[in-house]
Design an enzyme around this catalytic site. Sequence first.
Site, PDB file in Angstrom:
ATOM      1  N   LYS A 146       0.841  -1.211   0.000  1.00  0.00           N
ATOM      2  CA  LYS A 146       0.000   0.000   0.000  1.00  0.00           C
ATOM      3  C   LYS A 146       0.875   1.259   0.000  1.00  0.00           C
ATOM      4  O   LYS A 146       0.638   2.198  -0.772  1.00  0.00           O
ATOM      5  CB  LYS A 146      -0.935  -0.008   1.230  1.00  0.00           C
ATOM      6  CG  LYS A 146      -2.020  -1.075   1.150  1.00  0.00           C
ATOM      7  CD  LYS A 146      -2.833  -1.220   2.439  1.00  0.00           C
ATOM      8  CE  LYS A 146      -3.809  -2.385   2.325  1.00  0.00           C
ATOM      9  NZ  LYS A 146      -4.688  -2.589   3.476  1.00  0.00           N
ATOM     10  N   ASP A 176     -11.111   2.415   4.235  1.00  0.00           N
ATOM     11  CA  ASP A 176     -11.395   0.975   4.198  1.00  0.00           C
ATOM     12  C   ASP A 176     -12.903   0.718   4.127  1.00  0.00           C
ATOM     13  O   ASP A 176     -13.326  -0.409   3.860  1.00  0.00           O
ATOM     14  CB  ASP A 176     -10.852   0.290   5.466  1.00  0.00           C
ATOM     15  CG  ASP A 176      -9.515  -0.407   5.221  1.00  0.00           C
ATOM     16  OD1 ASP A 176      -9.255  -0.809   4.071  1.00  0.00           O
ATOM     17  OD2 ASP A 176      -8.737  -0.547   6.193  1.00  0.00           O
ATOM     18  N   GLN A 223      -4.525  -1.820   9.642  1.00  0.00           N
ATOM     19  CA  GLN A 223      -4.413  -3.141   9.021  1.00  0.00           C
ATOM     20  C   GLN A 223      -4.971  -4.213   9.953  1.00  0.00           C
ATOM     21  O   GLN A 223      -4.642  -4.256  11.140  1.00  0.00           O
ATOM     22  CB  GLN A 223      -2.941  -3.424   8.673  1.00  0.00           C
ATOM     23  CG  GLN A 223      -2.723  -4.650   7.828  1.00  0.00           C
ATOM     24  CD  GLN A 223      -3.383  -4.547   6.441  1.00  0.00           C
ATOM     25  OE1 GLN A 223      -3.505  -3.461   5.886  1.00  0.00           O
ATOM     26  NE2 GLN A 223      -3.806  -5.673   5.898  1.00  0.00           N
TER      27      GLN A 223
HETATM   28  N1  LIG Z   1      -7.455  -2.714   7.010  1.00  0.00           N
HETATM   29  C1  LIG Z   1      -7.554  -3.771   6.184  1.00  0.00           C
HETATM   30  N2  LIG Z   1      -7.079  -4.959   6.548  1.00  0.00           N
HETATM   31  C2  LIG Z   1      -7.213  -6.019   5.699  1.00  0.00           C
HETATM   32  C3  LIG Z   1      -7.801  -5.857   4.420  1.00  0.00           C
HETATM   33  C4  LIG Z   1      -8.303  -4.583   4.081  1.00  0.00           C
HETATM   34  O1  LIG Z   1      -8.892  -4.364   2.984  1.00  0.00           O
HETATM   35  N3  LIG Z   1      -8.143  -3.558   4.971  1.00  0.00           N
HETATM   36  N4  LIG Z   1      -7.840  -6.909   3.527  1.00  0.00           N
HETATM   37  C5  LIG Z   1      -6.995  -8.056   3.751  1.00  0.00           C
HETATM   38  C6  LIG Z   1      -5.572  -7.929   3.277  1.00  0.00           C
HETATM   39  N5  LIG Z   1      -5.295  -6.992   2.166  1.00  0.00           N
HETATM   40  C7  LIG Z   1      -5.437  -5.669   2.364  1.00  0.00           C
HETATM   41  O2  LIG Z   1      -5.086  -5.132   3.339  1.00  0.00           O
HETATM   42  C8  LIG Z   1      -4.626  -7.430   0.986  1.00  0.00           C
HETATM   43  C9  LIG Z   1      -4.517  -8.752   0.647  1.00  0.00           C
HETATM   44  C10 LIG Z   1      -3.787  -9.153  -0.479  1.00  0.00           C
HETATM   45  C11 LIG Z   1      -3.178  -8.219  -1.287  1.00  0.00           C
HETATM   46  C12 LIG Z   1      -2.337  -8.617  -2.447  1.00  0.00           C
HETATM   47  O3  LIG Z   1      -1.903  -7.768  -3.189  1.00  0.00           O
HETATM   48  N6  LIG Z   1      -2.051  -9.906  -2.643  1.00  0.00           N
HETATM   49  C13 LIG Z   1      -1.150 -10.361  -3.659  1.00  0.00           C
HETATM   50  C14 LIG Z   1      -0.180 -11.371  -3.058  1.00  0.00           C
HETATM   51  C15 LIG Z   1       0.694 -10.716  -2.021  1.00  0.00           C
HETATM   52  C16 LIG Z   1       1.586 -11.726  -1.312  1.00  0.00           C
HETATM   53  O4  LIG Z   1       2.649 -11.988  -1.827  1.00  0.00           O
HETATM   54  O5  LIG Z   1       1.196 -12.219  -0.234  1.00  0.00           O
HETATM   55  C17 LIG Z   1      -1.934 -11.047  -4.777  1.00  0.00           C
HETATM   56  O6  LIG Z   1      -3.000 -11.601  -4.487  1.00  0.00           O
HETATM   57  O7  LIG Z   1      -1.455 -11.020  -5.905  1.00  0.00           O
HETATM   58  C18 LIG Z   1      -3.307  -6.889  -0.973  1.00  0.00           C
HETATM   59  C19 LIG Z   1      -4.020  -6.501   0.144  1.00  0.00           C
HETATM   60  C20 LIG Z   1      -6.938  -8.386   5.243  1.00  0.00           C
HETATM   61  N7  LIG Z   1      -6.709  -7.239   6.042  1.00  0.00           N
END
Ligand SMILES: Nc1nc2c(c(=O)[nH]1)N[C@@H](CN(C=O)c1ccc(C(=O)N[C@@H](CCC(=O)O)C(=O)O)cc1)CN2
Length: 295
Positions: free
Chosen positions: A52, A119, A96
Amino acid sequence: MQILDGKLVSEAIKAQLATKVAELKAAGKKTPHLAAILVGNNGASETYVASKVKSCAEIGYNSTLLRFDEQISEKHLLDHITMLNENADVDGILVQLPLPKHINEELVINTIDPSKDVDGFHPMNVGKMVSGLPTFVPATPYGIMLLLEHYQIPTKGKHAVVIGRSHIVGTPVSILLSRSANPGNCTVTLCHSQTTNLKEICLQADIIVAAIGKPNFVTADMVKEGAVIVDVGINRVADASKKSGFRLLGDVKFDEVAPKCSFITPVPGGVGPMTIAALLKNTYHAAIGQKVNMN
Ligand SMILES: Nc1nc2c(c(=O)[nH]1)N[C@@H](CN(C=O)c1ccc(C(=O)N[C@@H](CCC(=O)O)C(=O)O)cc1)CN2
């Protein structure tokens, strides 16, 4: 079968936002500023928050990362959120998740100023979303809608089955798919751990959104020929052959499901990057004093 390429679409959204930010700066207006709070040392959370912050820098936003020890008191955390609420330079605040068990997540979310809640988790913003009013839409559901919109997936009158009823993904995406116009206007079935006939329900689905957090949960025998599959799962599974010690698996058994469906999101590179792009869109809207209208 076509891949719904979240990496590609998120890069396009980020490029659009970078242009808009450059225009704001050229007009002497405020640069969007996202403040992220990270508590503890959860490896996955560190990755997501780093992504982020990096994305903010790439498109010209300011960002502030507040890192706290796992043992931080709830009061100390709430005081920091209050300070960010009162800081006029900060447009968007995110905490987060998940948080350590001794901290009341609901209280933390309720403390964020709803006008900075990028969020979209504050009850006031959730209520507006349910009512179809402009608001901040939670990033993962918003990202899924943007992805369906980009690929012009037909949704009107389709049967969407959402697996998982979390506050972050399952519940809001079921509301958006049923209420919003395009994409949207689906007939939605929301399934969860107490659903008894999941396989039969899934076999009737034109669209499946898998957000249950169990690796390879959705198998080919649960999927109708030609269905659209959105895989929200990002499960870290131990793998000694990887440098990191783990590999990422979705909630969908990709290799056997992909040949049966019309469109599918990969993991990684599907919904994950769209979550970040949607958060950045919310932050832009917060900076210019607008909300997202999903109707
Ligand atoms: N405050 C928040 N916490 C959490 C959220 C949220 O929206 N707000 N969602 C999830 C986690 N999340 C964002 O924070 C999130 C998950 C995955 C990815 C992402 O880019 N994933 C990549 C792989 C990354 C890796 O190597 O692990 C992909 O899928 O290609 C971004 C954001 C829980 N908490």
